[in-house]
Design an enzyme around this catalytic site. Structure first.
Site, PDB file in Angstrom:
ATOM      1  N   GLU A  46      36.274  31.534  40.365  1.00  0.00           N
ATOM      2  CA  GLU A  46      37.392  32.109  41.120  1.00  0.00           C
ATOM      3  C   GLU A  46      36.887  33.330  41.883  1.00  0.00           C
ATOM      4  OE1 GLU A  46      41.933  33.600  40.214  1.00  0.00           O
ATOM      5  OE2 GLU A  46      40.344  34.390  38.918  1.00  0.00           O
ATOM      6  N   ARG A  82      45.022  38.594  44.371  1.00  0.00           N
ATOM      7  CA  ARG A  82      46.004  39.004  43.376  1.00  0.00           C
ATOM      8  C   ARG A  82      46.643  40.303  43.832  1.00  0.00           C
ATOM      9  NH1 ARG A  82      47.520  35.891  41.576  1.00  0.00           N
ATOM     10  NH2 ARG A  82      45.981  35.055  40.116  1.00  0.00           N
ATOM     11  N   GLU A  86      51.106  42.212  40.538  1.00  0.00           N
ATOM     12  CA  GLU A  86      50.766  41.257  39.494  1.00  0.00           C
ATOM     13  C   GLU A  86      49.395  41.548  38.883  1.00  0.00           C
ATOM     14  OE1 GLU A  86      51.932  37.352  39.526  1.00  0.00           O
ATOM     15  OE2 GLU A  86      53.748  37.682  40.691  1.00  0.00           O
ATOM     16  N   HIS A 143      52.023  36.711  36.881  1.00  0.00           N
ATOM     17  CA  HIS A 143      51.376  37.576  35.893  1.00  0.00           C
ATOM     18  C   HIS A 143      52.306  38.735  35.562  1.00  0.00           C
ATOM     19  CE1 HIS A 143      48.204  35.379  37.903  1.00  0.00           C
ATOM     20  NE2 HIS A 143      47.392  35.645  36.903  1.00  0.00           N
ATOM     21  N   LYS A 170      50.699  28.345  36.489  1.00  0.00           N
ATOM     22  CA  LYS A 170      49.958  29.313  35.674  1.00  0.00           C
ATOM     23  C   LYS A 170      50.832  30.523  35.336  1.00  0.00           C
ATOM     24  CE  LYS A 170      46.116  32.626  35.857  1.00  0.00           C
ATOM     25  NZ  LYS A 170      45.229  33.385  36.768  1.00  0.00           N
TER      26      LYS A 170
END
Length: 255
Positions: A46, A82, A86, A143, A170
């Site tokens: 990632e 991201r 989050e 998240h 996710k």
């Protein structure tokens, strides 16, 4: 339940796949990191592009992505910005976030693009369509670095991701207690048994939640994140240790 195939990796079959994030701040650091990762026992890489110093310059992002892609060869690559809300390194206006992910998807160099669930329903639908049109997969993510929502809420968010076209829903949550870890694991199991028709990814973060990164095959999480040098989220286990434990658990679960 169907699996998700990305290059030579099948996510959702057997032991959880292992993903290692790249968190370099410069192109030189990222190239060095990519060269190191090709020698590790991992399944997916990632690129956490929010760490990258030139993330606001899409052309530089594309050039660096091309170099990373060339080094990784056939290792599947997730492209992730991201947001700060989050747990990421910086924030973008929503329009910039959408534009960046659109342009990267169009290059065909990212195998999976991470799309945050709470970007906005219209924007998420647009990105899902663009990524799929480019032949890539979508991780749709949420998240919570403050707490662990209720089991019903975790399941509801995962179901919504599935309904919005995520190939890999996710959820990552922060435990305040051992009971919170059990909540996450129970939600994962409930999602798998009652609602999921595709692989899901869940984790409870920090040291308290480490068990959730290891026990995915038992409870229903198909991919887990390990660390090479620097972690991208609290609780990540070194990748070599992670593979060893996942292999042992897989053998135990399958007799």
């Amino acid at each position: 339940m169907r699996t998700v195939s990305v290059r030579d990796v099948v996510i959702g079959e057997g032991a959880p796949s292992i993903c290692v994030p790249m968190v370099g701040e410069t192109a030189a650091q990222l190239i060095e990191e990519a060269r190191m990762l090709v020698d590790l026992d991992l399944d997916v890489v990632e690129w956490r592009v929010d760490f990258y110093e030139d993330v606001a310059d899409t052309e530089k992002v594309k050039v660096t992505l091309q170099e990373i892609r060339g080094i990784l060869r056939e290792i599947p690559l997730i492209f992730t910005f991201r947001s700060a809300k989050e747990g990421g390194e910086r924030d973008f206006p929503v329009a910039s976030y959408v534009a960046l992910n659109r342009e990267i998807a169009a290059t065909g160099m990212a195998d999976i693009v991470d799309v945050e669930l709470f970007t906005g329903d219209k924007e998420v639908a647009e990105l899902v369509a663009v990524v799929h049109q480019a032949g890539a997969k979508v991780i749709m993510s949420n998240h919570d670095f403050e707490k662990t929502p209720s089991e019903d809420e975790i399941v509801a968010r995962l179901v919504k991701m599935q309904e919005m076209g995520a190939d890999l829903p996710k959820m990552a949550v922060m435990p305040q207690s051992v009971a919170d870890v059990l909540t996450l694991l129970s939600a994962t199991n409930t999602m798998r048994e009652k609602y999921a028709d595709r692989p899901i990814i869940t984790m409870s973060m920090a040291g308290t939640g480490v068990i959730s990164r290891l026990a995915g095959e038992i409870f229903g999480s198909a991919l887990t994140f390990g660390a090479a040098k620097k972690v991208s989220a609290p609780g990540q286990v070194p990748v070599d240790e992670l593979r060893r434990v996942l292999t042992l658990l897989h053998k135990s679960v399958n007799g």
